[in-house]
Design an enzyme around this catalytic site. Structure first.
Site, PDB file in Angstrom:
ATOM      1  N   TYR A  18      50.650  40.705  45.686  1.00 41.90           N
ATOM      2  CA  TYR A  18      49.280  40.753  46.204  1.00 41.90           C
ATOM      3  C   TYR A  18      49.204  41.725  47.385  1.00 41.90           C
ATOM      4  O   TYR A  18      48.322  42.572  47.449  1.00 41.90           O
ATOM      5  CB  TYR A  18      48.818  39.355  46.626  1.00 41.90           C
ATOM      6  N   HIS A  22      47.375  45.722  47.860  1.00 44.53           N
ATOM      7  CA  HIS A  22      46.381  45.998  48.902  1.00 44.53           C
ATOM      8  C   HIS A  22      46.866  47.026  49.918  1.00 44.53           C
ATOM      9  O   HIS A  22      46.177  47.294  50.897  1.00 44.53           O
ATOM     10  CB  HIS A  22      46.015  44.700  49.635  1.00 44.53           C
ATOM     11  N   TYR A  41      36.783  44.492  57.228  1.00 43.34           N
ATOM     12  CA  TYR A  41      37.203  43.579  56.162  1.00 43.34           C
ATOM     13  C   TYR A  41      38.688  43.299  56.353  1.00 43.34           C
ATOM     14  O   TYR A  41      39.502  44.218  56.398  1.00 43.34           O
ATOM     15  CB  TYR A  41      36.938  44.243  54.817  1.00 43.34           C
ATOM     16  N   TRP A  76      39.028  46.398  39.602  1.00 46.32           N
ATOM     17  CA  TRP A  76      39.897  45.771  40.601  1.00 46.32           C
ATOM     18  C   TRP A  76      40.114  44.299  40.266  1.00 46.32           C
ATOM     19  O   TRP A  76      41.235  43.802  40.322  1.00 46.32           O
ATOM     20  CB  TRP A  76      39.300  45.933  41.998  1.00 46.32           C
ATOM     21  N   TRP A  77      39.031  43.609  39.953  1.00 47.54           N
ATOM     22  CA  TRP A  77      39.165  42.193  39.594  1.00 47.54           C
ATOM     23  C   TRP A  77      40.111  42.018  38.413  1.00 47.54           C
ATOM     24  O   TRP A  77      40.962  41.126  38.417  1.00 47.54           O
ATOM     25  CB  TRP A  77      37.812  41.595  39.250  1.00 47.54           C
TER      26      TRP A  77
END
Length: 104
Positions: A18, A22, A41, A76-77
């Site tokens: 993960y 990113h 963000y 992306w999802w």
């Protein structure tokens, strides 16, 4: 600005993956987020509980919600669905948090 916070989960065996995905996020996704009024963000990981805590400042709810319908967000999802619980549309399972304190 509107401050938002929400929680998601990451699979217990996918913490490193993960984070790798990113670091950095796709430049096209970053551009879409910024062009839709997202600022500051951040996503934090609670390693022991496999929880992701996210905060973001947005310019409007409508612009923020419009991100979901972009092609890059949909891709992306789909890219992330194997490392975290996802809804049938591939969006991450998440819960919005209510702000109870803010110190400016």
């Amino acid at each position: 600005m509107i401050r938002k916070a929400f929680v998601m989960q990451v699979n217990a065996d996918a913490h490193e993956e993960y984070q790798r995905r990113h670091n950095p996020i796709w430049p096209e996704l970053e551009a879409v987020l910024k062009s839709h009024g997202a600022h500051h963000y951040a996503i934090y990981l609670d390693v022991e509980r496999n929880l992701l805590f996210a905060t973001v400042e947005i310019e409007s709810e409508a612009r923020w919600n419009a991100v979901a319908s972009t092609d890059i967000c949909q891709r992306w999802w789909k890219h992330m669905r194997d490392v975290m619980p996802a809804n049938p549309d591939n969006s991450p399972v998440s819960a919005e948090l209510k702000e109870v304190f803010w110190l400016a």
